[in-house]
Enzyme design. Structure first.
Site, PDB file in Angstrom:
ATOM      1  N   ARG A 160     -70.186  72.062  -7.096  1.00  0.00           N
ATOM      2  CA  ARG A 160     -71.516  72.409  -6.577  1.00  0.00           C
ATOM      3  C   ARG A 160     -71.643  72.032  -5.092  1.00  0.00           C
ATOM      4  O   ARG A 160     -72.685  71.550  -4.653  1.00  0.00           O
ATOM      5  CB  ARG A 160     -72.615  71.697  -7.377  1.00  0.00           C
ATOM      6  CG  ARG A 160     -72.725  72.110  -8.814  1.00  0.00           C
ATOM      7  CD  ARG A 160     -73.216  73.550  -8.937  1.00  0.00           C
ATOM      8  NE  ARG A 160     -73.637  73.854 -10.285  1.00  0.00           N
ATOM      9  CZ  ARG A 160     -72.810  74.223 -11.272  1.00  0.00           C
ATOM     10  NH1 ARG A 160     -71.511  74.325 -11.025  1.00  0.00           N
ATOM     11  NH2 ARG A 160     -73.284  74.501 -12.472  1.00  0.00           N
ATOM     12  N   SER A 235     -79.819  74.657 -13.675  1.00  0.00           N
ATOM     13  CA  SER A 235     -79.651  73.195 -13.703  1.00  0.00           C
ATOM     14  C   SER A 235     -80.433  72.587 -12.546  1.00  0.00           C
ATOM     15  O   SER A 235     -80.180  72.914 -11.397  1.00  0.00           O
ATOM     16  CB  SER A 235     -78.189  72.809 -13.510  1.00  0.00           C
ATOM     17  OG  SER A 235     -77.382  73.395 -14.472  1.00  0.00           O
ATOM     18  N   GLU A 331     -79.991  68.969  -7.931  1.00  0.00           N
ATOM     19  CA  GLU A 331     -79.078  70.029  -7.487  1.00  0.00           C
ATOM     20  C   GLU A 331     -79.784  71.076  -6.628  1.00  0.00           C
ATOM     21  O   GLU A 331     -79.205  71.621  -5.695  1.00  0.00           O
ATOM     22  CB  GLU A 331     -78.448  70.711  -8.705  1.00  0.00           C
ATOM     23  CG  GLU A 331     -77.278  71.602  -8.345  1.00  0.00           C
ATOM     24  CD  GLU A 331     -77.014  72.694  -9.349  1.00  0.00           C
ATOM     25  OE1 GLU A 331     -77.499  73.820  -9.142  1.00  0.00           O
ATOM     26  OE2 GLU A 331     -76.323  72.428 -10.344  1.00  0.00           O
TER      27      GLU A 331
HETATM   28  N1  EPU Z   1     -76.613  68.386 -23.831  1.00  0.00           N
HETATM   29  C1  EPU Z   1     -77.550  67.664 -24.564  1.00  0.00           C
HETATM   30  N2  EPU Z   1     -78.875  68.022 -24.427  1.00  0.00           N
HETATM   31  C2  EPU Z   1     -79.281  69.024 -23.627  1.00  0.00           C
HETATM   32  C3  EPU Z   1     -78.312  69.751 -22.889  1.00  0.00           C
HETATM   33  C4  EPU Z   1     -76.983  69.412 -22.990  1.00  0.00           C
HETATM   34  O1  EPU Z   1     -77.228  66.744 -25.299  1.00  0.00           O
HETATM   35  O2  EPU Z   1     -80.487  69.284 -23.594  1.00  0.00           O
HETATM   36  C5  EPU Z   1     -75.190  68.071 -24.001  1.00  0.00           C
HETATM   37  C6  EPU Z   1     -74.493  69.183 -24.783  1.00  0.00           C
HETATM   38  O3  EPU Z   1     -74.572  68.966 -26.157  1.00  0.00           O
HETATM   39  C7  EPU Z   1     -73.066  69.097 -24.291  1.00  0.00           C
HETATM   40  C8  EPU Z   1     -73.225  68.625 -22.863  1.00  0.00           C
HETATM   41  O4  EPU Z   1     -74.537  68.074 -22.748  1.00  0.00           O
HETATM   42  O5  EPU Z   1     -72.378  68.102 -25.009  1.00  0.00           O
HETATM   43  C9  EPU Z   1     -73.003  69.715 -21.841  1.00  0.00           C
HETATM   44  O6  EPU Z   1     -73.957  70.735 -21.996  1.00  0.00           O
HETATM   45  P1  EPU Z   1     -73.644  72.277 -21.585  1.00  0.00           P
HETATM   46  O7  EPU Z   1     -72.340  72.695 -22.129  1.00  0.00           O
HETATM   47  O8  EPU Z   1     -74.848  73.052 -21.935  1.00  0.00           O
HETATM   48  O9  EPU Z   1     -73.410  72.273 -20.027  1.00  0.00           O
HETATM   49  P2  EPU Z   1     -74.036  71.402 -18.854  1.00  0.00           P
HETATM   50  O10 EPU Z   1     -73.062  70.355 -18.437  1.00  0.00           O
HETATM   51  O11 EPU Z   1     -75.356  70.942 -19.281  1.00  0.00           O
HETATM   52  C10 EPU Z   1     -73.093  72.882 -16.894  1.00  0.00           C
HETATM   53  C11 EPU Z   1     -73.648  73.541 -15.665  1.00  0.00           C
HETATM   54  C12 EPU Z   1     -74.392  74.827 -16.032  1.00  0.00           C
HETATM   55  C13 EPU Z   1     -73.406  75.765 -16.726  1.00  0.00           C
HETATM   56  C14 EPU Z   1     -72.839  75.037 -17.973  1.00  0.00           C
HETATM   57  C15 EPU Z   1     -71.788  75.835 -18.670  1.00  0.00           C
HETATM   58  C16 EPU Z   1     -74.085  71.700 -14.118  1.00  0.00           C
HETATM   59  C17 EPU Z   1     -75.121  70.863 -13.442  1.00  0.00           C
HETATM   60  N3  EPU Z   1     -74.544  72.638 -14.976  1.00  0.00           N
HETATM   61  O12 EPU Z   1     -74.207  72.494 -17.696  1.00  0.00           O
HETATM   62  O13 EPU Z   1     -74.823  75.441 -14.819  1.00  0.00           O
HETATM   63  O14 EPU Z   1     -74.025  76.978 -17.108  1.00  0.00           O
HETATM   64  O15 EPU Z   1     -72.225  73.772 -17.574  1.00  0.00           O
HETATM   65  O16 EPU Z   1     -70.593  75.813 -17.940  1.00  0.00           O
HETATM   66  O17 EPU Z   1     -72.898  71.520 -13.855  1.00  0.00           O
HETATM   67  C18 EPU Z   1     -76.632  75.970 -13.327  1.00  0.00           C
HETATM   68  O18 EPU Z   1     -75.964  75.430 -12.440  1.00  0.00           O
HETATM   69  O19 EPU Z   1     -77.762  76.475 -13.114  1.00  0.00           O
HETATM   70  C19 EPU Z   1     -76.112  75.966 -14.698  1.00  0.00           C
HETATM   71  C20 EPU Z   1     -76.837  76.405 -15.715  1.00  0.00           C
END
Ligand code: EPU
Length: 335
Positions: A160, A235, A331
């Site tokens: 990012r 995010s 972010e």
């Molecule tokens: N999780 C929770 N509760 C929540 C959300 C997530 O416990 O409310 C846990 C999930 O269960 C999982 C972990 O957190 O174990 C990761 O969640 P997820 O796979 O949904 O991805 P993320 O790390 O939350 C990142 C990016 C997203 C991108 C996804 C998929 C960042 C800040 N965000 O999210 O990017 O779509 O991975 O690759 O790195 C964006 O930048 O706008 C965005 C949506």
């Protein structure tokens, strides 16, 4: 060129925040952009408005970069180089590529925003970052109107992050991005768990890039709110990176804490998990809230002000600091 004064930006930011620009212009050509940069002393650049939280009226000339065009520059049996002007909608460009069977960005389907801003924060999702396919970026220097070209390595991409957010912040307008994509010999990336399970649901073993794009669209629609329905900016926070000892201490208290190992000394923890565990998921304070399916996303249910959303973000940051000893970094650009 048509300037508007006291212009509402509600339809120009995906949070749907109703602030006013003192002066506003939408530019559609390089010549117009250069002219505006020369004539206006204090400008505020606006592209897709998908990664910003507007907290007050803007006492500057808002320049909406509305440059459009997609050109194939080079094409061989296995590769294609495509030049895209900054104002093209990111997701429409992804669909255009998928329909032409050009591979490499299908995992980045349905990310809001424009092509010109994708390099700034090196957008990423489902195992792919846009830096993996960017060949070069053109940008106009605000002080001189001159075009500079940045090779992939000169963009200094990180998670990012890029040079456009750091050393060159506020100095350039990105005008064009060139992408090197695959033809025929695609390298599909389905390593991200949710993609694999989504494809399996449809009994797809050897997915086409269209299958992957469809899977990503389904996954995103299932947990991320559509900005056209509920204002949001994806995010809101970055996933924080903490030291291994800190992580081990947290794991004792929270055995199910998810993580991505970065190296021997550091571990990334999902901000969404921290925010949910701190009790904020689905919470609503007036029209500002935390999304009920993805706690990483703050939302505007209608008439929240940018300031109200910012106050909620600060409240979340301080609770996460108290509960987990973790600093959550915002972010989106707070303006
Ligand atoms: N999780 C929770 N509760 C929540 C959300 C997530 O416990 O409310 C846990 C999930 O269960 C999982 C972990 O957190 O174990 C990761 O969640 P997820 O796979 O949904 O991805 P993320 O790390 O939350 C990142 C990016 C997203 C991108 C996804 C998929 C960042 C800040 N965000 O999210 O990017 O779509 O991975 O690759 O790195 C964006 O930048 O706008 C965005 C949506």
């Amino acid at each position: 060129m048509e300037f508007h004064s006291n212009f509402s930006l509600k339809d120009y930011n995906t949070f749907g925040i109703d602030v006013k620009a003192k002066k506003f212009i939408s530019i559609t050509s390089m010549e117009q952009l250069r002219e505006v940069l020369v004539s206006e002393s204090d400008i505020f650049l606006l592209s897709g408005g998908s990664n910003m939280l507007l907290t007050k009226d803007i006492d500057k000339t808002v320049v909406h970069v509305n440059l459009k065009g997609i050109t194939i520059l080079e094409e061989s049996e296995n590769q294609v180089v495509i030049e895209v002007l900054a104002g093209e909608d990111w997701h429409q460009f992804v669909l255009w590529c998928v329909n032409h069977d050009f591979g490499g960005i299908e995992n980045l389907s349905l990310i809001p925003g424009n092509v010109g801003t994708c390099p700034i924060q090196n957008i990423g999702a489902y195992g792919v970052e846009v830096k993996d396919v960017i060949e070069s970026v053109d940008a106009m220097e605000i002080s001189t109107g001159k075009i500079q070209t940045f090779s992939n390595s000169e963009c200094e991409f990180g998670y990012r992050n890029s040079i456009f957010k750091n050393a060159l912040k506020d100095q350039l307008v990105i005008t064009k991005v060139r992408f090197k994509l695959t033809k025929g010999a695609h390298k599909p990336n389905t390593s991200y768990g949710a993609i694999e399970s989504e494809l399996l649901k449809h009994n797809i073993e050897n997915p086409t890039i269209k299958d992957i794009s469809n899977a990503v669209i389904t996954i995103r629609q299932s947990k991320l709110p559509d900005p056209k329905e509920i204002g949001n900016s994806g995010s809101f926070f970055k996933n924080p990176v903490i030291g291994t000892t800190h992580f081990e201490n947290l794991k004792e208290k929270y055995p199910n804490i998810p993580c991505y190992i970065i190296d021997d000394n550091s571990i990334k923890v999902p901000a969404g998990w921290l925010i949910e565990t701190a009790g904020f998921k689905g919470k609503r304070f007036g029209d500002a809230g935390v999304h009920n399916r993805q706690a990483l996303v703050l939302v505007n249910y209608g008439n929240a002000s940018g300031q109200e959303i910012f106050e909620l973000a600060k409240q979340i940051q301080s609770k996460i600091k108290i509960d987990f000893g973790v600093e959550l970094e915002i972010e989106v650009n707070v303006c």
